[in-house]
Structures are given as C-alpha cells and as structure tokens.
Design a protein around this motif. Sequence first.
Motif, PDB file in Angstrom:
ATOM      1  N   LEU A 186      43.765  38.616  41.833  1.00 17.87           N
ATOM      2  CA  LEU A 186      43.134  37.886  40.733  1.00 17.87           C
ATOM      3  C   LEU A 186      43.921  38.155  39.460  1.00 17.87           C
ATOM      4  O   LEU A 186      43.970  39.293  38.992  1.00 17.87           O
ATOM      5  CB  LEU A 186      41.685  38.345  40.555  1.00 17.87           C
ATOM      6  CG  LEU A 186      40.775  38.202  41.776  1.00 17.87           C
ATOM      7  CD1 LEU A 186      39.572  39.109  41.664  1.00 17.87           C
ATOM      8  CD2 LEU A 186      40.331  36.759  41.941  1.00 17.87           C
ATOM      9  N   GLY A 187      44.560  37.131  38.897  1.00 15.78           N
ATOM     10  CA  GLY A 187      45.390  37.317  37.715  1.00 15.78           C
ATOM     11  C   GLY A 187      44.878  36.535  36.524  1.00 15.78           C
ATOM     12  O   GLY A 187      44.298  35.449  36.674  1.00 15.78           O
ATOM     13  N   VAL A 302      42.225  44.299  50.331  1.00 12.73           N
ATOM     14  CA  VAL A 302      42.331  44.992  49.047  1.00 12.73           C
ATOM     15  C   VAL A 302      42.243  43.938  47.943  1.00 12.73           C
ATOM     16  O   VAL A 302      42.893  42.890  48.020  1.00 12.73           O
ATOM     17  CB  VAL A 302      43.658  45.767  48.922  1.00 12.73           C
ATOM     18  CG1 VAL A 302      43.851  46.298  47.505  1.00 12.73           C
ATOM     19  CG2 VAL A 302      43.683  46.926  49.923  1.00 12.73           C
ATOM     20  N   VAL A 303      41.430  44.221  46.948  1.00 13.02           N
ATOM     21  CA  VAL A 303      41.263  43.324  45.802  1.00 13.02           C
ATOM     22  C   VAL A 303      42.030  43.897  44.622  1.00 13.02           C
ATOM     23  O   VAL A 303      41.819  45.052  44.239  1.00 13.02           O
ATOM     24  CB  VAL A 303      39.771  43.166  45.440  1.00 13.02           C
ATOM     25  CG1 VAL A 303      39.612  42.274  44.206  1.00 13.02           C
ATOM     26  CG2 VAL A 303      38.993  42.605  46.624  1.00 13.02           C
ATOM     27  N   VAL A 304      42.927  43.106  44.061  1.00 14.25           N
ATOM     28  CA  VAL A 304      43.727  43.536  42.913  1.00 14.25           C
ATOM     29  C   VAL A 304      43.394  42.644  41.722  1.00 14.25           C
ATOM     30  O   VAL A 304      43.495  41.423  41.802  1.00 14.25           O
ATOM     31  CB  VAL A 304      45.242  43.450  43.208  1.00 14.25           C
ATOM     32  CG1 VAL A 304      46.047  43.877  41.972  1.00 14.25           C
ATOM     33  CG2 VAL A 304      45.601  44.315  44.405  1.00 14.25           C
ATOM     34  N   ALA A 305      42.983  43.268  40.627  1.00 16.93           N
ATOM     35  CA  ALA A 305      42.814  42.556  39.356  1.00 16.93           C
ATOM     36  C   ALA A 305      44.037  42.846  38.508  1.00 16.93           C
ATOM     37  O   ALA A 305      44.312  44.004  38.188  1.00 16.93           O
ATOM     38  CB  ALA A 305      41.546  43.014  38.641  1.00 16.93           C
ATOM     39  N   ALA A 345      29.672  45.461  36.735  1.00 14.23           N
ATOM     40  CA  ALA A 345      30.190  44.189  36.227  1.00 14.23           C
ATOM     41  C   ALA A 345      29.335  43.647  35.097  1.00 14.23           C
ATOM     42  O   ALA A 345      29.854  43.160  34.079  1.00 14.23           O
ATOM     43  CB  ALA A 345      30.267  43.170  37.361  1.00 14.23           C
ATOM     44  N   ALA A 346      28.012  43.722  35.253  1.00 15.93           N
ATOM     45  CA  ALA A 346      27.121  43.200  34.222  1.00 15.93           C
ATOM     46  C   ALA A 346      27.279  43.971  32.916  1.00 15.93           C
ATOM     47  O   ALA A 346      27.321  43.381  31.832  1.00 15.93           O
ATOM     48  CB  ALA A 346      25.676  43.237  34.706  1.00 15.93           C
ATOM     49  N   LEU A 369      35.470  39.438  37.958  1.00 18.34           N
ATOM     50  CA  LEU A 369      35.373  38.875  39.308  1.00 18.34           C
ATOM     51  C   LEU A 369      35.690  39.917  40.371  1.00 18.34           C
ATOM     52  O   LEU A 369      35.067  39.930  41.446  1.00 18.34           O
ATOM     53  CB  LEU A 369      36.304  37.672  39.434  1.00 18.34           C
ATOM     54  CG  LEU A 369      35.900  36.445  38.595  1.00 18.34           C
ATOM     55  CD1 LEU A 369      37.014  35.401  38.616  1.00 18.34           C
ATOM     56  CD2 LEU A 369      34.592  35.846  39.092  1.00 18.34           C
ATOM     57  N   ALA A 370      36.646  40.809  40.091  1.00 13.15           N
ATOM     58  CA  ALA A 370      36.950  41.882  41.045  1.00 13.15           C
ATOM     59  C   ALA A 370      35.752  42.811  41.208  1.00 13.15           C
ATOM     60  O   ALA A 370      35.401  43.196  42.336  1.00 13.15           O
ATOM     61  CB  ALA A 370      38.175  42.662  40.581  1.00 13.15           C
TER      62      ALA A 370
END
Length: 405
Positions: A186-187, A302-305, A345-346, A369-370
Amino acid sequence: MGEAVRYPKLRPVDLRPMNRNGRSYILVRDPLRLSDQMVLIPQPLAPVLALCDGTRDLRAIRAALMVRYGVRVDEEALRALIATLDELYLLDNSRFAEAQARALEDYRRAPFRPPMLAGEVYPADPEDLRRMIRRFHEAAAPDDPVSEGRGLLSPHIDYARGGRTYARAWARAAPFVREADLVILLGTDHYGEDGAITLTRQHYATPFGVLPTAQPIVDALARALGEEAAFAGELRHRGEHSIELAAVWLHAIREEKPVELVPILCGPFVSFIEGDLDPMDDPRIARFLETLRAAVAGRRAVVVAAGDLSHVGPAFGGRPLDLRGRARLKAEDESLIAHMVAGDAAGFFARIRETRDRNNVCGVSPIYLALRLLEPTTGELVDYELCPADEAGTSVVSICGILWR
C-alpha cells in the motif's frame, strides 16, 4: 489559441521551490511524466498557476495578477507561458487527454513497469545496488531479526535521507518477509484524488528482476471497487515512487527472489479528515478491505505500508522550524506512533482529524488501511528519524519503521 488554452486549467502537478543565481523560482514537473521537460517560473509569476483554474481567459488572468498580487506581466509573455504549459501537457485539456491515453496504452502493453527511479535515487546496476544496500545495513546496525510478523511500515523518502530507517525496518522483518508468498504493498498516491484506491495489473520490476502482480486478487479488488474507479488513475503507478522504493528493499531482503505482489496506490483522505466520518463508514473502502482480507486468508501474506510521516517547514508552505517546533513535532509524531504500535486504526485517524493533519502526514491512507487490514495487531517501533527538507535546516520530513505482528 483553442478554447481549452484560452481558459487554461492546470492539472495536478509537482511544484517545488528553487533558487538559482540568487533568484527564486517554482519548478513545475509532471508527475505522470508525459513530458520529461520541466518549467521554471519566476516566483512573482507563481500566482499564474493558481489562476489557471479553467474559469479565466488570459485577459482575466492578467487583471487578477495586477489587482490581487500587484504583478504586471506582458500579454505576450503570459501567452508564451500558457503555451509552454500546454505544450508539456500540463493543462487539463484534450491534448493532455490524448497523451495520457497513449501513455496508458504503452504502459499496459509493456511486459512490466520499469523501475523509474533507477539511476536517479538508487543505482540501476544490480551489483552497485547491492553494495549500496549493504552499506546502509552496516551503518544502521539493526536489531536482531524477528521470525514472526505480518506487516511493516516502510518509508518512501529517498534512500539518501531515509536509508537508516529502511535498513532497520527491513532487516528486522527479514525472516517473515522471506517466508511470504504474497505481499500487499500500500503506497501513498501523492497526486491521487480524494479517497481514491488505484490498482494496476502490471508487474513491478526492480534492478533485481520482476515482482509478478497477483492478477486474480487485483481482479477481485476491481470488482469490489468498480472497474472504472479502480483503474481511473492507473497511469500514476508509472511515475509514483512510494511503491517502487519499498519494492526495491522487498526484493533485496528476499535475496532477490520474486514474490507475488498486489501494488495499491492510496489517495488522500481529505474529506474524511475535514468531515465527521471514519473511512470505514465508506462502503467502498469497507468492501475493499473485506475483499483483501479474504484474498490473504490462508496465505503467508505480508502487508507493507509505504508512507512517511510529517512534512513541516517552508518547503511545505509552513513556518521555519526552530528547536521548540522540532520538540512539538516529535511529541505529535510520538502520539501517532503510539496508536500505530497499538494497532489502533481508529485512534490513529482520530488524532489526524483532531489536528486537521496540520503536519502534512504523507502516509495517512496507506497506514490506516494497513492497520485495518491487519487488525487485531500490535507492533513495535524500529526507528524514527527527522530528515532535512531544505538547505537552511528549517524544513523536515519525519519517518519511522514499524513492525506489526
């Protein structure tokens, strides 16, 4: 002069202050790279850019310059400036639309998205790139790697300034990144429309080879978002640096072994920040996250922000930053980081909204989002750094690395 040029409307462009021979200019560049040429506009004429909103002809622009800004400009000089903007596809008109369509067709036909910053921000030669990354690792002295993890926050600032944080974050995450069979990247979409989530089916290349895009997952996300909306800004993938700079480190840390990738550009959340709704209240974003959660279920994902933090000082339209300002900035960054580490997140977004994002956090949407995609999660801060953003040292960009479990 055609109607679209008689009433010129500037596209979203990259504007940067510049000094040359003691004079101040605004450098105008095209983020879509439809033309590689740039325009230098003397600082007194910079208001012309704001006045090119599609509602004024040249006569009205000249009048507004005199009345609002006390700037007199010769009609022919103004006409020449507008013609140059048009020639370089910087105006929102039919010439731009045709050039954009041709560029998008070429982008989609190519075997992969080439690494646009190779040879500029990092070496294009794989061996030179390996040496550069190795030097960053040796200088950073990262903590011991951890075997368990599901995500990380990586900067997207240039390597020269952010190399230490890149090295510490990716080295710490190396074991679980190497075991991954899918990476959601996610960029930040620096020129995206408010709330836009932009996909591509194109593969991403680095100097080490090609990272294949997981097209079935992209197809599922496109159905959730709507095909037209999901790909409306696809050409921004070609020139946007946020995903590319993280992808290079991903490929390097995996010892140059490819992995399936889902590259996603995340536009700003302006309407949410200025309003009273959480992004999760948007059905489109909720569907996007639900679809993505289903896609990663059962995978070693794996999730990358890829996002930076604050952008403060004259380089970003603010006041010069002094020692007190730096202390305040660090305290406000620490508040955001606490929410990120807690997997909140919130709370992270509530803090951004509370300050109306006065520090210009350049990673709000990918970070948010991540966190939503990974929840429930907790994390650890690996590194934090203030990077210079002007020669006087009065503007900074803050960055950090975080691992999420």
